[in-house]
Design an enzyme around this catalytic site. Structure first.
Site, mmCIF file in Angstrom:
data_model
loop_
_atom_site.group_PDB
_atom_site.id
_atom_site.type_symbol
_atom_site.label_atom_id
_atom_site.label_comp_id
_atom_site.label_asym_id
_atom_site.label_seq_id
_atom_site.Cartn_x
_atom_site.Cartn_y
_atom_site.Cartn_z
ATOM 1 N N HIS A 11 0.824 -1.223 0.000
ATOM 2 C CA HIS A 11 0.000 0.000 0.000
ATOM 3 C C HIS A 11 0.863 1.281 0.000
ATOM 4 C CE1 HIS A 11 1.192 0.717 4.122
ATOM 5 N NE2 HIS A 11 1.099 -0.592 4.291
ATOM 6 N N ARG A 62 -5.547 0.599 4.896
ATOM 7 C CA ARG A 62 -4.523 1.161 4.004
ATOM 8 C C ARG A 62 -4.346 0.342 2.731
ATOM 9 N NH1 ARG A 62 -2.215 -0.928 8.730
ATOM 10 N NH2 ARG A 62 -0.251 -2.096 8.603
ATOM 11 N N GLU A 89 -1.006 -7.379 7.219
ATOM 12 C CA GLU A 89 0.414 -7.230 7.537
ATOM 13 C C GLU A 89 0.795 -8.231 8.623
ATOM 14 O OE1 GLU A 89 3.158 -7.128 6.883
ATOM 15 O OE2 GLU A 89 3.939 -5.100 6.789
HETATM 16 O O1 DG2 Z 1 3.639 -2.937 10.088
HETATM 17 C C1 DG2 Z 1 4.293 -1.989 9.636
HETATM 18 O O2 DG2 Z 1 4.551 -0.986 10.296
HETATM 19 C C2 DG2 Z 1 4.772 -2.042 8.188
HETATM 20 C C3 DG2 Z 1 5.992 -2.877 8.018
HETATM 21 O O3 DG2 Z 1 6.987 -2.486 8.851
HETATM 22 P P1 DG2 Z 1 8.487 -3.003 8.623
HETATM 23 O O4 DG2 Z 1 8.447 -4.482 8.488
HETATM 24 O O5 DG2 Z 1 9.017 -2.310 7.381
HETATM 25 O O6 DG2 Z 1 9.192 -2.546 9.871
HETATM 26 O O7 DG2 Z 1 3.799 -2.663 7.409
HETATM 27 P P2 DG2 Z 1 3.001 -1.993 6.206
HETATM 28 O O8 DG2 Z 1 3.316 -0.518 6.209
HETATM 29 O O9 DG2 Z 1 3.479 -2.636 4.932
HETATM 30 O O10 DG2 Z 1 1.557 -2.310 6.456
#
Ligand code: DG2
Length: 259
Positions: A11, A62, A89
């Site tokens: 995203h 997002r 995520e």
């Molecule tokens: O969870 C989060 O903060 C990020 C990834 O963080 P990192 O693995 O890069 O620390 O996920 P996203 O922005 O893709 O949803």
């Protein structure tokens, strides 16, 4: 079946990407820059002649908002969008909400890199004392999952992400691709890394060096067995993409105050 194209996408920048906080299962909207990234991504895909028949997203705003903006910029708003928590995520457990640079100061950059990019290491789990526990688990969207709430993760390594994502890939997404549908998956940095690891056969060690910037489409060409015919390609300006990757990697470094 002839070769088919698949596009994966992290995203556009979210509010907590901007603040350098682990966002994970907290539902944050796109920042203004993230909205523009998603629109630019749609314009780029349109200019390159991409068309989609089906879009998959996580159940986090997002990734959904990004899919809408991409389809809008492509003039393909009518394309169906399917959502699943299995594309969410990675669950960052107790790290959720924390600032990466502060974590690097307190625990060391190497430890932060292990938490962020290793394949097998899980951060400490979230529990009820965590400030975002109830915001996450009392959210109605988690009643729609194909698992009862108490079986949803409380932390995940990249391996756990792949374990929960793979059944959805195999049972839902892959059959659509086999039917010839052109698919966009609008997801997250780590759910996309997990899927790329599976598709490209990336080793547990090598996956630690794969970082994906926000809003940059990852193009894959797959054969009839859904195996890539060549390495994935990040679409867009090469210099800008490399700079964006470095910015994401640097999020896990101690901030050096300006002189
Ligand atoms: O969870 C989060 O903060 C990020 C990834 O963080 P990192 O693995 O890069 O620390 O996920 P996203 O922005 O893709 O949803």
């Amino acid at each position: 079946m002839a070769k088919c194209k698949l596009v994966l996408l992290r995203h556009g920048e979210g509010a907590w990407n901007k603040e350098n906080r682990f966002c994970s299962w907290v539902d944050q909207k796109l920042s203004c820059a993230g909205v523009k990234e998603a629109q630019d991504c749609g314009k780029l895909l349109k200019d390159l002649g991409y068309e989609f028949d089906l879009v998959f997203t996580s159940i986090l705003s997002r990734s959904i908002q990004t899919a809408w903006l991409v389809l809008g910029a492509m003039g393909q708003e009518w394309v169906p969008v399917e959502k699943s928590w299995r594309l969410n995520e990675r669950h960052y457990g107790a790290l959720i909400g924390l600032n990466r640079a502060e974590m690097a100061l307190n625990h060391g950059e190497e430890q932060v890199k292990i938490w962020r990019r290793s394949y097998g290491v899980m951060p400490p789990p979230i529990d009820q004392s965590h400030p975002y526990f109830f915001e996450i688990y009392n959210d109605r969207r988690y009643e729609t999952c194909d698992l009862p709430k108490d079986k949803l993760p409380r932390t995940e390594s990249l391996k756990e992400v792949l374990d929960r994502l793979l059944p959805y890939w195999e049972e839902v997404i892959a059959p659509e691709i086999r039917k010839g549908r052109r698919v966009l998956i609008s997801a997250h940095g780590n759910s996309t890394r997990a899927l790329l690891k599976h598709l490209e056969g990336i080793s547990d060690e090598e996956i630690a060096s794969l970082t994906l910037p926000t809003g940059v489409p990852v193009a894959l060409e797959l054969d009839e067995n859904l195996r890539p015919t060549k390495p994935h390609q990040l679409l867009g300006d090469e210099g800008a993409i490399q700079a964006a990757i470095k910015r994401v990697e640097d999020q896990g470094k101690v901030l050096v105050p300006a002189q």
